[in-house]
Write a protein that holds these residues in place. Structure first.
Motif, PDB file in Angstrom:
ATOM      1  N   TYR A 150       0.825  -1.213   0.000  1.00 40.75           N
ATOM      2  CA  TYR A 150       0.000   0.000   0.000  1.00 40.75           C
ATOM      3  C   TYR A 150       0.865   1.271   0.000  1.00 40.75           C
ATOM      4  O   TYR A 150       0.548   2.241  -0.695  1.00 40.75           O
ATOM      5  CB  TYR A 150      -0.948   0.016   1.192  1.00 40.75           C
ATOM      6  CG  TYR A 150      -2.235  -0.721   0.962  1.00 40.75           C
ATOM      7  CD1 TYR A 150      -3.135  -0.293  -0.019  1.00 40.75           C
ATOM      8  CD2 TYR A 150      -2.575  -1.840   1.711  1.00 40.75           C
ATOM      9  CE1 TYR A 150      -4.321  -0.959  -0.250  1.00 40.75           C
ATOM     10  CE2 TYR A 150      -3.772  -2.518   1.497  1.00 40.75           C
ATOM     11  CZ  TYR A 150      -4.638  -2.074   0.519  1.00 40.75           C
ATOM     12  OH  TYR A 150      -5.818  -2.737   0.303  1.00 40.75           O
ATOM     13  N   TYR A 151       1.935   1.259   0.766  1.00 43.72           N
ATOM     14  CA  TYR A 151       2.778   2.453   0.816  1.00 43.72           C
ATOM     15  C   TYR A 151       3.446   2.709  -0.532  1.00 43.72           C
ATOM     16  O   TYR A 151       3.556   3.861  -0.985  1.00 43.72           O
ATOM     17  CB  TYR A 151       3.821   2.306   1.923  1.00 43.72           C
ATOM     18  CG  TYR A 151       4.575   3.589   2.234  1.00 43.72           C
ATOM     19  CD1 TYR A 151       3.952   4.829   2.174  1.00 43.72           C
ATOM     20  CD2 TYR A 151       5.920   3.543   2.602  1.00 43.72           C
ATOM     21  CE1 TYR A 151       4.642   6.001   2.465  1.00 43.72           C
ATOM     22  CE2 TYR A 151       6.613   4.715   2.895  1.00 43.72           C
ATOM     23  CZ  TYR A 151       5.970   5.934   2.826  1.00 43.72           C
ATOM     24  OH  TYR A 151       6.656   7.099   3.102  1.00 43.72           O
ATOM     25  N   HIS A 152       3.871   1.650  -1.177  1.00 45.22           N
ATOM     26  CA  HIS A 152       4.455   1.799  -2.520  1.00 45.22           C
ATOM     27  C   HIS A 152       3.435   2.408  -3.489  1.00 45.22           C
ATOM     28  O   HIS A 152       3.763   3.358  -4.219  1.00 45.22           O
ATOM     29  CB  HIS A 152       4.917   0.442  -3.035  1.00 45.22           C
ATOM     30  CG  HIS A 152       5.219   0.425  -4.504  1.00 45.22           C
ATOM     31  ND1 HIS A 152       6.334   1.043  -5.044  1.00 45.22           N
ATOM     32  CD2 HIS A 152       4.521  -0.094  -5.556  1.00 45.22           C
ATOM     33  CE1 HIS A 152       6.321   0.892  -6.363  1.00 45.22           C
ATOM     34  NE2 HIS A 152       5.242   0.206  -6.693  1.00 45.22           N
ATOM     35  N   LEU A 153       2.209   1.880  -3.483  1.00 46.15           N
ATOM     36  CA  LEU A 153       1.188   2.386  -4.400  1.00 46.15           C
ATOM     37  C   LEU A 153       0.767   3.813  -4.034  1.00 46.15           C
ATOM     38  O   LEU A 153       0.464   4.614  -4.923  1.00 46.15           O
ATOM     39  CB  LEU A 153      -0.016   1.445  -4.407  1.00 46.15           C
ATOM     40  CG  LEU A 153       0.250   0.048  -4.975  1.00 46.15           C
ATOM     41  CD1 LEU A 153      -0.995  -0.833  -4.839  1.00 46.15           C
ATOM     42  CD2 LEU A 153       0.686   0.113  -6.436  1.00 46.15           C
ATOM     43  N   GLU A 154       0.750   4.126  -2.749  1.00 48.18           N
ATOM     44  CA  GLU A 154       0.477   5.506  -2.332  1.00 48.18           C
ATOM     45  C   GLU A 154       1.481   6.472  -2.951  1.00 48.18           C
ATOM     46  O   GLU A 154       1.114   7.554  -3.439  1.00 48.18           O
ATOM     47  CB  GLU A 154       0.565   5.627  -0.810  1.00 48.18           C
ATOM     48  CG  GLU A 154      -0.673   5.242  -0.059  1.00 48.18           C
ATOM     49  CD  GLU A 154      -0.546   5.593   1.421  1.00 48.18           C
ATOM     50  OE1 GLU A 154       0.326   6.413   1.769  1.00 48.18           O
ATOM     51  OE2 GLU A 154      -1.328   5.063   2.222  1.00 48.18           O
ATOM     52  N   LYS A 155       2.752   6.103  -2.893  1.00 47.17           N
ATOM     53  CA  LYS A 155       3.793   6.988  -3.418  1.00 47.17           C
ATOM     54  C   LYS A 155       3.657   7.152  -4.927  1.00 47.17           C
ATOM     55  O   LYS A 155       3.888   8.254  -5.460  1.00 47.17           O
ATOM     56  CB  LYS A 155       5.168   6.455  -3.026  1.00 47.17           C
ATOM     57  CG  LYS A 155       5.477   6.615  -1.537  1.00 47.17           C
ATOM     58  CD  LYS A 155       6.898   6.272  -1.180  1.00 47.17           C
ATOM     59  CE  LYS A 155       7.163   4.794  -1.176  1.00 47.17           C
ATOM     60  NZ  LYS A 155       8.506   4.446  -0.656  1.00 47.17           N
ATOM     61  N   VAL A 156       3.268   6.096  -5.618  1.00 45.01           N
ATOM     62  CA  VAL A 156       3.011   6.207  -7.061  1.00 45.01           C
ATOM     63  C   VAL A 156       1.852   7.163  -7.304  1.00 45.01           C
ATOM     64  O   VAL A 156       1.920   8.051  -8.166  1.00 45.01           O
ATOM     65  CB  VAL A 156       2.691   4.819  -7.665  1.00 45.01           C
ATOM     66  CG1 VAL A 156       2.256   4.954  -9.127  1.00 45.01           C
ATOM     67  CG2 VAL A 156       3.903   3.902  -7.566  1.00 45.01           C
ATOM     68  N   PHE A 157       0.790   6.989  -6.542  1.00 40.95           N
ATOM     69  CA  PHE A 157      -0.394   7.841  -6.667  1.00 40.95           C
ATOM     70  C   PHE A 157      -0.037   9.304  -6.436  1.00 40.95           C
ATOM     71  O   PHE A 157      -0.407  10.197  -7.226  1.00 40.95           O
ATOM     72  CB  PHE A 157      -1.454   7.381  -5.671  1.00 40.95           C
ATOM     73  CG  PHE A 157      -2.727   8.181  -5.702  1.00 40.95           C
ATOM     74  CD1 PHE A 157      -3.754   7.830  -6.568  1.00 40.95           C
ATOM     75  CD2 PHE A 157      -2.914   9.268  -4.856  1.00 40.95           C
ATOM     76  CE1 PHE A 157      -4.941   8.558  -6.595  1.00 40.95           C
ATOM     77  CE2 PHE A 157      -4.086  10.001  -4.874  1.00 40.95           C
ATOM     78  CZ  PHE A 157      -5.102   9.647  -5.745  1.00 40.95           C
TER      79      PHE A 157
END
Length: 297
Positions: A150-157
């Motif tokens: 989730y943290y990885h995808l948050e940073k992409v977002f």
């Protein structure tokens, strides 16, 4: 006609969002990607339920990113790629993460270009159990597979929407209620008639009823010029234990102090959770009896 686009419509939050907007008469375009085989029966019931509505169309997340349905009539685009049940099956997440990453970036670029409101459904598992007094300003430090994804995808977002005035990350605790994934502890115990559970991979520090989660998302959509990170939590202490006791479910979860301190969602959206654990768990149990009755009771 107005529409919403949901990537991950066959996941817990995505499905419930879809149901809400269909009830409002809004067109919903949903994208699915494979879940674990343990969820097969639930997945079939979801698609059958949604397929009865003429305002719903569904496509699979295969190949190139599909953004054809994101246009001037789109109210919002929701990214609900995973749910708590997925992280009981790490091999599934590993096989899906590359496609999810690609679709997230491709869809976001189009949304930013169109000025479309975007909401990424994330998790409070981005914070580890050693962190206390957690607010939206607290830096995530995940240690679990769920938190790291989730943290990885948050940073992409956030990287792709840094210039957008209406891009929101909503972090939720573990969610429960009707249509919860079968892999999740409560639903797994209900479906398989368990009276004890040993291995719990969900975050048990805070729980929120699924309809309350959908209400928070609805308020975000209707609020103009809202962006950034919001935490949506329950104030009920020892919620996981309360729910387990309602199901007469033995477990080894220790009572914990709720570490999440969040007033932002209340102040900016006027949001307050409405459903208490005992009522929410009973709703989930009743729904499961109706949905899986021929198999489990």
């Amino acid at each position: 006609m107005e529409n919403v686009v949901i990537y991950g419509v066959n996941r817990f939050v995505g499905f419930q969002l879809c149901c809400y907007y269909l009830e409002q008469g809004v067109n919903v375009v949903g994208y699915t990607h494979p879940a674990h085989e343990e969820e097969d029966t639930l997945q079939e019931e979801m698609i059958l339920y949604l397929g009865r509505n003429a305002n719903f169309s569904c496509e699979e997340m295969n190949g190139n990113v599909d953004v054809r349905h994101i246009n001037e009539q789109t109210i919002a685009v929701f990214f609900c790629f995973f749910d708590g049940g997925d992280f009981y099956h790490r091999s599934l997440v590993k096989t899906r993460i590359r496609d999810v990453h690609q679709w997230l970036m491709g869809a976001l670029d189009h949304c930013v270009e169109k000025g479309t409101k975007t909401i990424f459904v994330s998790s409070l598992s981005v914070f580890n159990e050693q962190q206390q007094k957690i607010t939206e300003e607290t830096k995530p430090n995940p240690v679990t597979a769920e938190g790291k994804v989730y943290y990885h995808l948050e940073k992409v977002f956030q990287a792709h929407t840094s210039q957008s005035p209406s891009a929101i990350v909503l972090r939720f605790p573990s969610l429960y209620g009707p249509w919860q994934p079968v892999s999740a502890a409560y639903q797994n115990a209900i479906v398989h008639k368990k009276k004890e559970v040993d291995s719990i991979k969900e975050d048990t520090r805070n729980l929120l009823y699924i309809e309350d989660a959908v209400e928070a998302i609805r308020l975000c959509v209707e609020k103009n010029e809202l962006s950034g990170i919001l935490h949506v939590v329950s104030s009920e202490e020892n919620a996981w234990q309360v729910g387990a006791e309602a199901l007469q479910l033995k477990n080894n979860v220790q009572k914990t102090v709720n570490p999440f301190v969040s007033t932002k969602v209340k102040n900016e959206l006027g949001f307050r959770p409405k459903v208490q654990m005992t009522k929410g768990v009973q709703n989930q149990l009743n729904h499961s009896r109706q949905l899986f009755g021929h198999e489990i009771f």
